[in-house]
Scaffold this motif. Structure first.
Motif, PDB file in Angstrom:
ATOM      1  N   LYS A   1       0.840  -1.191   0.000  1.00  0.00           N
ATOM      2  CA  LYS A   1       0.000   0.000   0.000  1.00  0.00           C
ATOM      3  C   LYS A   1       0.873   1.238   0.000  1.00  0.00           C
ATOM      4  N   ARG A   2       0.568   2.189  -0.880  1.00  0.00           N
ATOM      5  CA  ARG A   2       1.338   3.427  -0.968  1.00  0.00           C
ATOM      6  C   ARG A   2       0.433   4.632  -0.716  1.00  0.00           C
ATOM      7  N   ARG A   3       1.069   5.739  -0.369  1.00  0.00           N
ATOM      8  CA  ARG A   3       0.376   7.015  -0.236  1.00  0.00           C
ATOM      9  C   ARG A   3       0.836   7.913  -1.381  1.00  0.00           C
ATOM     10  N   VAL A   4      -0.098   8.239  -2.268  1.00  0.00           N
ATOM     11  CA  VAL A   4       0.192   9.030  -3.464  1.00  0.00           C
ATOM     12  C   VAL A   4      -0.421  10.412  -3.289  1.00  0.00           C
ATOM     13  N   MET A   5       0.392  11.458  -3.499  1.00  0.00           N
ATOM     14  CA  MET A   5      -0.093  12.830  -3.378  1.00  0.00           C
ATOM     15  C   MET A   5      -0.088  13.509  -4.738  1.00  0.00           C
ATOM     16  N   VAL A   6      -1.194  14.173  -5.072  1.00  0.00           N
ATOM     17  CA  VAL A   6      -1.297  14.970  -6.284  1.00  0.00           C
ATOM     18  C   VAL A   6      -1.555  16.420  -5.868  1.00  0.00           C
ATOM     19  N   ILE A   7      -0.778  17.352  -6.423  1.00  0.00           N
ATOM     20  CA  ILE A   7      -0.975  18.768  -6.124  1.00  0.00           C
ATOM     21  C   ILE A   7      -2.214  19.245  -6.877  1.00  0.00           C
ATOM     22  N   ALA A   8      -3.188  19.765  -6.135  1.00  0.00           N
ATOM     23  CA  ALA A   8      -4.509  20.069  -6.706  1.00  0.00           C
ATOM     24  C   ALA A   8      -4.790  21.557  -6.703  1.00  0.00           C
ATOM     25  N   ASP A   9      -5.190  22.070  -7.857  1.00  0.00           N
ATOM     26  CA  ASP A   9      -5.774  23.401  -7.962  1.00  0.00           C
ATOM     27  C   ASP A   9      -6.671  23.400  -9.193  1.00  0.00           C
ATOM     28  N   ALA A  10      -7.150  24.577  -9.602  1.00  0.00           N
ATOM     29  CA  ALA A  10      -8.131  24.640 -10.683  1.00  0.00           C
ATOM     30  C   ALA A  10      -7.509  24.757 -12.063  1.00  0.00           C
ATOM     31  N   SER A  11      -6.218  24.518 -12.189  1.00  0.00           N
ATOM     32  CA  SER A  11      -5.546  24.689 -13.475  1.00  0.00           C
ATOM     33  C   SER A  11      -5.620  23.432 -14.330  1.00  0.00           C
ATOM     34  N   ARG A  12      -5.376  23.614 -15.615  1.00  0.00           N
ATOM     35  CA  ARG A  12      -5.310  22.498 -16.557  1.00  0.00           C
ATOM     36  C   ARG A  12      -4.179  21.549 -16.174  1.00  0.00           C
ATOM     37  N   GLU A  13      -3.029  22.093 -15.763  1.00  0.00           N
ATOM     38  CA  GLU A  13      -1.876  21.260 -15.425  1.00  0.00           C
ATOM     39  C   GLU A  13      -2.190  20.326 -14.259  1.00  0.00           C
ATOM     40  N   PHE A  53      -5.164  19.121 -13.431  1.00  0.00           N
ATOM     41  CA  PHE A  53      -6.040  18.057 -13.904  1.00  0.00           C
ATOM     42  C   PHE A  53      -5.259  17.008 -14.686  1.00  0.00           C
ATOM     43  N   VAL A  54      -4.326  17.468 -15.533  1.00  0.00           N
ATOM     44  CA  VAL A  54      -3.507  16.525 -16.309  1.00  0.00           C
ATOM     45  C   VAL A  54      -2.724  15.610 -15.368  1.00  0.00           C
ATOM     46  N   ALA A  55      -2.147  16.181 -14.305  1.00  0.00           N
ATOM     47  CA  ALA A  55      -1.404  15.374 -13.339  1.00  0.00           C
ATOM     48  C   ALA A  55      -2.307  14.340 -12.683  1.00  0.00           C
ATOM     49  N   LEU A  56      -3.517  14.755 -12.309  1.00  0.00           N
ATOM     50  CA  LEU A  56      -4.456  13.815 -11.699  1.00  0.00           C
ATOM     51  C   LEU A  56      -4.885  12.746 -12.697  1.00  0.00           C
ATOM     52  N   GLN A  57      -5.129  13.154 -13.915  1.00  0.00           N
ATOM     53  CA  GLN A  57      -5.531  12.227 -14.966  1.00  0.00           C
ATOM     54  C   GLN A  57      -4.480  11.139 -15.166  1.00  0.00           C
TER      55      GLN A  57
END
Length: 228
Positions: free
Chosen positions: A14-26, A28-32
Motif C-alpha cells: 500500500k502506498r500514499r500518493v499525493m497529487v498537487i490540486a488546484d483549478a488549473s489544466r496542469e 487536472f492533467v497530473a491527476l488524470q
C-alpha cells in the motif's frame, strides 16, 4: 499460513500518493495521469491544495477550458471521458482535512461557497476512476513560506511515497508560480525543485497534445514520453 510461507506472491504494498490540486489544466492533467497510470486500488490518494495569497487563482477557468476539449477514442479515451464527466459535476458535501504541524489547514467551509468546487470535482473524478482508492483532501496555507517548501514539508508529515505535480509545457513555471529567494537560485521552478529534492519519488507531468500522451520528468528520467 500467509502467502510468503506458502511460496505464493506477496500482497501488493500500500502506498500514499499525493497529487498537487488546484483549478488549473496542469493539475487536472497530473491527476488524470495518476489515476490512469500510477495509482493502484490498494493505494491511498491525497489531493493537496496550497493556499496562495492571490484568491483569483482559485477559479476554475483553466480547468473548465480543458474540459471543453474533445476526448480521444478507444479505451483510454473512454476512461478520460468518464473522468471529465466526473469533473464537471459538483458536490454539496464538504471535505474534511486533518491539521498538521507543517501548516494551518483551511476548513472546507471557509470562503465563498464555490471557492473549492474544483476540489470536490477532482474528488468525484477519483471516485469514478478508482472507486476502491481512499481519497483524502488536504488544504494548507503558505504562511509566508514558498510553495515548494510547504509541499515538501507535507510529503514528510503525511508519509507520501509518490508525489505527482503538473508542469507547464514551457517548463518555465509550475501552475503559474515562480519561486523566489534561495530556491530559485539556480532558476528552478516549483516542480523542478521538488523533483530534485523530494525524498520520495516525484513525477512532473505534462500533456503532450490531446492524444499524444504525456511527458514525464523525474530525478533520473527527463522528458520521458508515455503514450496515453
Amino acid at each position: 499460513m500467509d502467502s510468503a510461507e506458502r511460496g505464493g506472491p506477496l500482497p501488493p504494498t500500500k502506498r500514499r500518493v499525493m497529487v498537487i490540486a488546484d483549478a488549473s489544466r496542469e493539475s487536472f492533467v497530473a491527476l488524470q495521469w495518476a489515476l490512469s497510470h500510477a495509482i493502484l486500488e490498494q493505494d491511498d490518494l491525497i489531493l493537496l491544495h496550497v493556499e496562495t495569497s492571490n484568491p483569483s487563482r482559485r477559479g476554475g477557468g483553466g480547468l473548465s477550458a480543458f474540459l471543453r476539449r474533445p476526448t480521444s477514442s478507444g479505451s483510454a479515451g473512454n476512461q478520460q471521458h468518464h473522468q471529465q464527466l466526473a469533473l464537471t459535476s459538483t458536490s454539496s458535501s464538504s471535505s474534511s482535512s486533518s491539521s498538521s504541524s507543517s501548516g494551518s489547514v483551511v476548513s472546507a467551509g471557509s470562503g465563498d461557497g464555490g471557492e473549492y468546487e474544483f476540489l470536490e470535482a477532482m474528488r468525484a473524478a477519483c471516485e469514478a476512476a478508482q472507486p476502491k482508492v481512499k481519497v483524502q483532501v488536504e488544504k494548507v496555507e503558505m504562511e509566508g513560506r514558498e510553495k515548494a517548501a510547504v509541499i515538501l514539508s507535507q510529503t514528510k508529515v503525511l508519509g507520501v511515497d509518490l508525489l505527482v505535480i503538473g508542469q507547464r509545457r514551457s517548463g518555465s513555471s509550475f501552475l503559474g508560480c515562480k519561486l523566489s529567494g534561495s530556491m530559485s537560485g539556480r532558476g528552478l521552478d516549483t516542480a523542478e525543485f521538488l523533483i530534485e529534492h523530494c525524498k520520495c519519488l516525484c513525477v512532473g507531468v505534462q500533456k503532450k497534445g490531446q492524444n499524444a500522451g504525456y511527458l514525464l520528468n523525474t530525478k533520473t528520467h527527463k522528458n520521458f514520453w508515455l503514450l496515453a
